[in-house]
Design a protein around this motif. Structure first.
Motif, short mmCIF file in Angstrom:
data_model
loop_
_atom_site.label_atom_id
_atom_site.label_comp_id
_atom_site.label_asym_id
_atom_site.label_seq_id
_atom_site.Cartn_x
_atom_site.Cartn_y
_atom_site.Cartn_z
N ALA A 58 -29.35 -63.32 30.98
CA ALA A 58 -29.85 -62.36 31.97
C ALA A 58 -29.71 -62.95 33.37
CB ALA A 58 -31.31 -62.02 31.70
N VAL A 59 -29.05 -62.19 34.27
CA VAL A 59 -28.85 -62.65 35.64
C VAL A 59 -29.25 -61.53 36.60
CG1 VAL A 59 -27.23 -63.60 37.31
CG2 VAL A 59 -26.90 -64.06 34.88
N PRO A 60 -30.25 -61.75 37.45
CA PRO A 60 -30.62 -60.72 38.42
C PRO A 60 -29.54 -60.57 39.49
CG PRO A 60 -31.87 -62.73 38.82
CD PRO A 60 -31.10 -62.95 37.55
N ALA A 61 -29.21 -59.34 39.82
CA ALA A 61 -28.19 -59.10 40.84
C ALA A 61 -28.36 -57.69 41.39
CB ALA A 61 -26.79 -59.26 40.26
N VAL A 73 -21.57 -62.07 36.98
CA VAL A 73 -20.55 -62.07 35.92
C VAL A 73 -20.10 -63.49 35.61
CG1 VAL A 73 -18.18 -61.37 35.35
CG2 VAL A 73 -19.78 -59.71 36.36
N ASP A 74 -19.90 -64.31 36.64
CA ASP A 74 -19.48 -65.70 36.42
C ASP A 74 -20.51 -66.46 35.59
OD1 ASP A 74 -17.16 -65.31 37.84
OD2 ASP A 74 -17.90 -66.23 39.69
N GLN A 75 -21.81 -66.24 35.89
CA GLN A 75 -22.85 -66.93 35.14
C GLN A 75 -22.88 -66.47 33.68
OE1 GLN A 75 -26.78 -67.58 36.95
NE2 GLN A 75 -25.96 -66.77 38.87
N ILE A 76 -22.71 -65.17 33.47
CA ILE A 76 -22.72 -64.64 32.11
C ILE A 76 -21.52 -65.15 31.32
CG2 ILE A 76 -22.46 -62.53 30.74
CD1 ILE A 76 -24.19 -61.15 32.95
#
Length: 270
Positions: A58-61, A73-76
């Motif tokens: 999960a990445v907040p954006a 997207v890069d983190q995922i």
């Protein structure tokens, strides 16, 4: 099952249709990349998925910000691997009248509903092109089929989303990348509750689909790699046939339908 082990990135993952799609895909063994600007709700939902044994990141954006989308997207991808499916579900709606066009709202809606999808596609497409496989899914709306009174920016943003995806599809099909455009009617989500408050009455007249039913229909369309998905069937037929209505007749029908909403009485009747 087709989704088992696949990496699926979903924007607008912390609520509404996006959230229910996450639950369904997780149950089918997908690895879920969740993107949403509401960090507390996103983190709580990601923990709910993990408690069921699901693999997710999960990445907040804020999808209105290009760099924010690319970073998410890069983190995922770093956590889960390259995406097999992108579902652009993030969306907002505002109501306005010709007496108060609220241009700042227009800019926000276009940014979230249309450009947010474009930025996400930009971020994931090179990997799909390199593999010659993947699927892009856009959650549009019946409002994209013909303009809805008091929702000009929402209608325009969803129409832009649909036409953009349709244009991409003809190029992507030979490269084995599918495009699915979803046109839901009213669905019981926080977004519908918000717009009902703005309009002054229930837009669906109590006939909104549950988000569970909506997600199930979308899942079937994704699995079959359908180009389009419309639901509910009766409303979809009416909306599509409205293209054949002359403008004067369409305007008369819209006035009759929307006259029950209190917003129609702000600054003069329709």
């Amino acid at each position: 099952m087709r989704f088992s082990g696949q990496v699926v990135i979903i924007t607008g993952a912390a609520s509404g249709i996006g959230q229910e799609l996450c639950r369904l895909l997780a149950r089918h063994g997908a690895r879920i990349g969740l993107v949403d600007r509401n960090k507390p709700e996103l983190d709580a939902f990601a923990e709910e998925l993990r408690q069921t044994g699901s693999v997710c990141a999960a990445v907040p954006a804020d999808v209105r910000q290009r760099d924010s989308v690319h970073d998410a997207v890069d983190q995922i991808v770093g956590a889960l691997g390259s995406p097999d499916i992108l579902i652009a579900s993030a969306g907002i709606c505002r109501a306005s009248t010709v007496h108060d066009l609220r241009i700042s709202d227009v800019e926000e809606i276009i940014g979230a509903n249309f450009l947010g999808m474009v930025y996400a596609i930009e971020a994931i497409l090179p990997a799909m092109l390199g593999r010659r496989s993947g699927q892009i899914v856009g959650i549009s709306s019946m409002a994209a089929l013909r303009g809805i009174p008091f929702e000009p920016a929402y209608s325009a943003s969803k129409a832009a989303m649909s036409v953009y995806l349709e244009s991409l599809r003809s190029e992507l099909r030979p490269l084995e990348i599918g495009v699915t455009i979803v046109f839901p009617g009213y669905v019981q989500t926080p977004l519908l509750a918000e717009i009902n408050g703005m309009m002054g009455s229930d837009m669906s007249s109590g006939r909104a689909s549950t988000k569970e039913a909506a997600a199930a229909k979308i899942m079937r369309a994704i699995e079959r790699r359908n180009a389009y998905a419309y639901f509910p069937r009766r409303l979809a037929l009416s909306a599509r046939l409205s293209h054949f209505m002359p403008p004067r007749m369409y305007d008369r029908v819209m006035r009759r339908i929307f006259s029950r909403f209190s917003i129609s009485r702000r600054g003069g009747r329709m």
